[in-house]
Structure formats: structure tokens, C-alpha cells
Design a protein around this motif. Structure first.
Motif, PDB file in Angstrom:
ATOM      1  N   ALA A  43       0.844  -1.198   0.000  1.00  0.00           N
ATOM      2  CA  ALA A  43       0.000   0.000   0.000  1.00  0.00           C
ATOM      3  C   ALA A  43       0.876   1.243   0.000  1.00  0.00           C
ATOM      4  CB  ALA A  43      -0.930   0.010   1.217  1.00  0.00           C
ATOM      5  N   GLY A  44       0.286   2.331  -0.487  1.00  0.00           N
ATOM      6  CA  GLY A  44       0.981   3.612  -0.519  1.00  0.00           C
ATOM      7  C   GLY A  44       0.227   4.645   0.304  1.00  0.00           C
ATOM      8  N   LEU A  45       0.976   5.483   0.998  1.00  0.00           N
ATOM      9  CA  LEU A  45       0.407   6.555   1.810  1.00  0.00           C
ATOM     10  C   LEU A  45       0.987   7.877   1.346  1.00  0.00           C
ATOM     11  CD1 LEU A  45      -1.188   7.437   4.408  1.00  0.00           C
ATOM     12  CD2 LEU A  45       0.967   7.143   5.657  1.00  0.00           C
ATOM     13  N   THR A  46       0.129   8.846   1.090  1.00  0.00           N
ATOM     14  CA  THR A  46       0.580  10.165   0.650  1.00  0.00           C
ATOM     15  C   THR A  46       0.423  11.183   1.782  1.00  0.00           C
ATOM     16  OG1 THR A  46       0.183   9.874  -1.722  1.00  0.00           O
ATOM     17  CG2 THR A  46       0.038  12.103  -0.872  1.00  0.00           C
ATOM     18  N   VAL A  47       1.477  11.980   1.991  1.00  0.00           N
ATOM     19  CA  VAL A  47       1.460  13.026   3.009  1.00  0.00           C
ATOM     20  C   VAL A  47       1.440  14.373   2.309  1.00  0.00           C
ATOM     21  CG1 VAL A  47       2.630  14.015   5.012  1.00  0.00           C
ATOM     22  CG2 VAL A  47       2.786  11.553   4.569  1.00  0.00           C
ATOM     23  N   THR A  48       0.543  15.241   2.732  1.00  0.00           N
ATOM     24  CA  THR A  48       0.419  16.557   2.122  1.00  0.00           C
ATOM     25  C   THR A  48       0.153  17.592   3.205  1.00  0.00           C
ATOM     26  OG1 THR A  48      -0.716  17.808   0.367  1.00  0.00           O
ATOM     27  CG2 THR A  48      -2.081  16.396   1.738  1.00  0.00           C
ATOM     28  N   THR A  49       0.146  18.844   2.828  1.00  0.00           N
ATOM     29  CA  THR A  49      -0.316  19.925   3.697  1.00  0.00           C
ATOM     30  C   THR A  49      -1.505  20.587   3.011  1.00  0.00           C
ATOM     31  OG1 THR A  49       1.284  21.467   2.701  1.00  0.00           O
ATOM     32  CG2 THR A  49       1.964  20.324   4.719  1.00  0.00           C
ATOM     33  N   PRO A  50      -2.262  21.421   3.705  1.00  0.00           N
ATOM     34  CA  PRO A  50      -3.506  21.945   3.127  1.00  0.00           C
ATOM     35  C   PRO A  50      -3.332  22.917   1.961  1.00  0.00           C
ATOM     36  CG  PRO A  50      -3.536  22.088   5.534  1.00  0.00           C
ATOM     37  CD  PRO A  50      -2.136  21.787   5.126  1.00  0.00           C
ATOM     38  N   GLN A  51      -2.128  23.506   1.784  1.00  0.00           N
ATOM     39  CA  GLN A  51      -1.965  24.546   0.768  1.00  0.00           C
ATOM     40  C   GLN A  51      -2.023  23.967  -0.644  1.00  0.00           C
ATOM     41  OE1 GLN A  51       0.157  23.829   3.311  1.00  0.00           O
ATOM     42  NE2 GLN A  51       1.245  25.655   3.995  1.00  0.00           N
ATOM     43  N   SER A  52      -2.464  24.768  -1.558  1.00  0.00           N
ATOM     44  CA  SER A  52      -2.627  24.326  -2.949  1.00  0.00           C
ATOM     45  C   SER A  52      -1.305  23.899  -3.572  1.00  0.00           C
ATOM     46  CB  SER A  52      -3.253  25.450  -3.789  1.00  0.00           C
ATOM     47  OG  SER A  52      -4.555  25.742  -3.347  1.00  0.00           O
ATOM     48  N   VAL A  53      -0.202  24.591  -3.230  1.00  0.00           N
ATOM     49  CA  VAL A  53       1.088  24.235  -3.830  1.00  0.00           C
ATOM     50  C   VAL A  53       1.501  22.824  -3.426  1.00  0.00           C
ATOM     51  CG1 VAL A  53       1.961  26.566  -4.109  1.00  0.00           C
ATOM     52  CG2 VAL A  53       2.279  25.406  -1.918  1.00  0.00           C
ATOM     53  N   SER A  54       1.096  22.376  -2.245  1.00  0.00           N
ATOM     54  CA  SER A  54       1.386  21.011  -1.811  1.00  0.00           C
ATOM     55  C   SER A  54       0.420  20.028  -2.452  1.00  0.00           C
ATOM     56  CB  SER A  54       1.303  20.903  -0.295  1.00  0.00           C
ATOM     57  OG  SER A  54       1.524  19.566   0.127  1.00  0.00           O
TER      58      SER A  54
END
Length: 385
Positions: free
Chosen positions: A230-241
Motif C-alpha cells: 500500500a501507498g500513503l501520501t502526506v500533504t499539507t492543506p496549501q494548494s502548492v502542496s
């Protein structure tokens, strides 16, 4: 006998593999006292019978030393983890499941997430490893409190470093502090393979792999070397992320890696003095992206000072402050991830045959050269059959 005496005695019973006791973990339930007879339940996270037996023996001894005549311990444990049903090339067959933690860009808290998810999985009673495959930015040794620890060598294999109930290996543990690595893609690919093949990992239920940012040689090499569960993606709320995170999710689809979910990091801010949560960077903005890729946000991790201090001091918040809001959310995310992994295995697992390289050895499968030498039916010039 009183409940206070019982809890005091049981607070001396350490949970196997950890430095915290079963009372602190909150595992002790339903204490019943009848004179000098004591009965209680222990809701443990491990399915291993030896863990249940050790807790039973040590709890019985502790209570009898405190004055109990008869002790009844009811251990409630989860079912044994399912064996992986994955197929295809696997150069680390002793590992049952592989979790790839990815991000489209750096600086979103991917390594912090990898550390805390690994520890949260171990707290469920799983045997967990953590591979820091972020070759250029190997920060996990510091986050795990083992920045000054060098691994031992057993024959031609390297022993992983143990901390917080998990096994860990990182390029940062093998090189001098501050040393730079100026490597081409082929060297990165070789390093990933060696981390999988030449590290003496135990029989692990899950290996959490902290990948470099982006979608390049390291990610493709990993997918071709082992069947990633499985794959897990980490992001932040900003559009650039979010823009870059879509590329990470698209990579999972192209490599046939099931998506375990999205973790939205820096999602709000919890003031340390009041406990009030503020949406300073936004919150929940990853929802449309999750819907686009038919997945879900499994945790919204706030900015909490304990996460930063824990990372800098080598004291992960999931272990040192399990009752904090962030730790609770990491724990819930880990439960969701493991449920997804078990569902994937129950449905036949994964197979990495379709992403095996068709390019000559030493040539990056996604480079221009690799694309030009690949067959025309290679699926978009990535060198995959």
C-alpha cells in the motif's frame, strides 16, 4: 486489597518490547476485588500468544507480592495478522507487507509521519521496521533518538537499529554527520536495493518506507524490487502542496500500488496554552483530491509543539505523549492503514510483475534513454512491461 493497590502493583508490569507499563497504556480494565481475590481484563494490541502469557505471569506475580491470594487475568488480544498474499519479485521475502510513504514535495512532514505511523503500528502489536529511504535527507535517526548510534555488522549483513519497539535503518546511520551525497540516479537505485537485501530485517509484519520527495528513480526501484502492499501520501492543506500530492497519488496508480489514504499534515494549529485549534493553513482542503483518486483522508494532523520538540529530541509524540491529540490521530491513521493492508491481502494481495524494468541494467527506467530503448508497448515510456 483495594483498586489503588491493584493498579500500583500492575504499574510494575511492562508491556513486552516497551518501557511503559500496562496501566499507563490504559490496557487494564474491569478490576473486580473480592477480599484478597482479584480479577481483571487486559486489552492488549498484540496477537502473539507469548505476549499474553508474559503479561499474565508478571501480573499474577506482582499482585501476589502485593497480597492477593487468587489472581484471574483475562487477556483480550486481536487475531493474528494475515499472511501477505502478494506476488512478484521480492528481494526481502521475510517482510510480509510494505508501506510506501510518499509526498509530492519536501517539507510536508513525511518523515515525521513515517516515524509516528511506524510506532503506532508497533503499538498494535505488529512487528514493524522503518526504512529511511530518503537518501539525500536522512532525518529519521535523529527523530528516533539514535543519531549517534552506528549499526552492527553480522557477516555480510547489517543489523537494523532498534528503538521504540521497531527496527530502523537509514543512510544517516551509515555516514558521517553533515556528509553530503552527490549521487546519480543509478546509485540511488542501488542503495534502495541494498537497504532491502543487505539489512538483516526480522520477520516483519510491515516495513514502513520513508521515500524521497517526488516521483523518481527511488520510487520506481522500490516498486520493482518488492510488491508494495500500500501507498500513503502526506500533504499539507496549501494548494502548492496539493498540486504535487496529486502526482504522488498518480504514481501509485501507474505502479499499481493500492492507496491506503492521505494524511493532511499541519492541518490546523493547537495552541499549547489553551488547547484551541486554529485553521491557520487551512484544513480539510485535501478532500477533493481524495475523492478524485477514490481514497480518503485518514488523519488531519495539527501543528502541535510536541511534534516539533519530539522530532528534534528523538522522542516521537506517539510514544512519549500517547494521549496528545496528534498521537491519537496518528494511532487512528495506523489502524486505518492496517485495516486496508489486511483487506488487500484478503483480496489476493498485490503483484509487481507489470512494473518490472524492460531497460538495460544501470539505465534509469524513466529517463529519456530508458524510454527510448523500451518497447513501444511499455506503458508510456517508463520502461515497465
Amino acid at each position: 486489597m483495594t483498586e489503588e493497590i491493584v493498579k500500583s502493583a500492575l504499574s510494575k508490569v511492562m508491556y513486552p518490547g516497551f518501557t511503559k507499563d500496562i496501566v499507563t497504556f490504559g490496557f487494564v480494565k474491569d478490576i473486580v476485588i473480592n477480599g484478597s481475590d482479584v480479577s481483571f481484563s487486559v486489552e492488549i494490541t498484540s496477537s502473539a500468544p507469548e505476549v499474553a502469557q508474559q503479561i499474565t505471569d508478571e501480573a499474577t506475580e506482582a499482585l501476589k507480592s502485593a497480597g492477593a491470594s487468587n489472581v484471574t487475568v483475562n487477556v483480550k488480544a486481536p487475531q493474528m495478522p494475515r499472511e501477505s498474499s502478494s506476488h512478484g519479485k521480492n528481494i526481502a521475502p521475510q517482510v510480509k507487507n510494505f508501506l510506501m510513504v510518499s509526498s509530492g514535495k519536501g517539507g510536508v512532514g513525511k518523515s515525521t509521519t513515517s516515524v509516528n505511523i511506524a510506532i503506532a503500528l508497533a503499538a498494535q502489536g505488529l512487528k514493524v521496521g522503518l526504512l529511511d529511504a530518503d537518501i539525500y535527507g536522512p532525518n529519521i535517526p535523529r527523530m528516533m533518538g539514535v543519531a549517534d548510534v552506528k549499526p552492527e555488522v553480522n557477516g555480510n549483513k547489517v543489523l537494523p537499529i532498534k528503538a521504540y519497539g521497531i527496527e530502523m535503518m537509514s543512510m544517516g546511520s551509515l555516514m558521517e554527520e553533515g556528509q553530503s551525497l552527490i549521487w546519480r540516479g543509478a546509485m540511488i537505485m542501488k542503495a534502495i536495493e541494498q537497504f532491502l537485501r543487505d539489512i538483516l530485517w526480522s520477520e516483519l509484519d510491515c516495513l514502513v518506507i520513508d521515500m524521497p520527495p517526488g516521483t523518481g528513480d527511488a520510487q520506481l526501484t522500490l516498486a520493482q524490487s518488492v510488491p508494495v502492499t500500500a501507498g500513503l501520501t502526506v500533504t499539507t492543506p496549501q494548494s502548492v502542496s496539493l498540486d504535487d500530492s496529486r502526482r504522488s497519488l498518480d504514481m501509485f496508480k501507474k505502479l499499481n500500488i493500492p492507496i491506503a489514504g492521505i494524511i493532511e499534515n499541519m492541518s490546523g494549529f493547537i495552541a499549547p496554552d489553551t488547547g484551541v485549534e486554529y485553521d491557520i493553513f487551512g484544513k480539510g482542503t485535501s478532500t477533493p483530491m481524495a475523492e478524485e483518486f477514490d481514497t480518503k483522508i485518514i488523519a488531519e494532523i495539527p501543528i502541535e509543539p510536541g511534534i516539533r520538540t519530539g522530532g528534534d529530541e528523538g522522542k516521537p509524540i506517539t510514544f512519549t505523549s500517547p494521549t496528545s491529540e496528534s498521537a491519537k490521530r496518528f494511532a487512528a491513521a495506523a489502524e486505518s492503514i492496517w485495516a486496508t493492508i489486511e483487506e488487500i491481502n484478503a483480496n489476493g494481495g498485490v503483484d509487481n510483475q507489470s512494473v518490472q524494468p524492460t531497460t538495460p541494467p544501470g539505465v534509469s527506467a524513466c529517463s529519456t534513454g530508458g524510454a527510448s530503448s523500451a518497447p513501444k508497448n511499455s506503458g508510456g515510456g517508463c520502461g515497465c512491461s
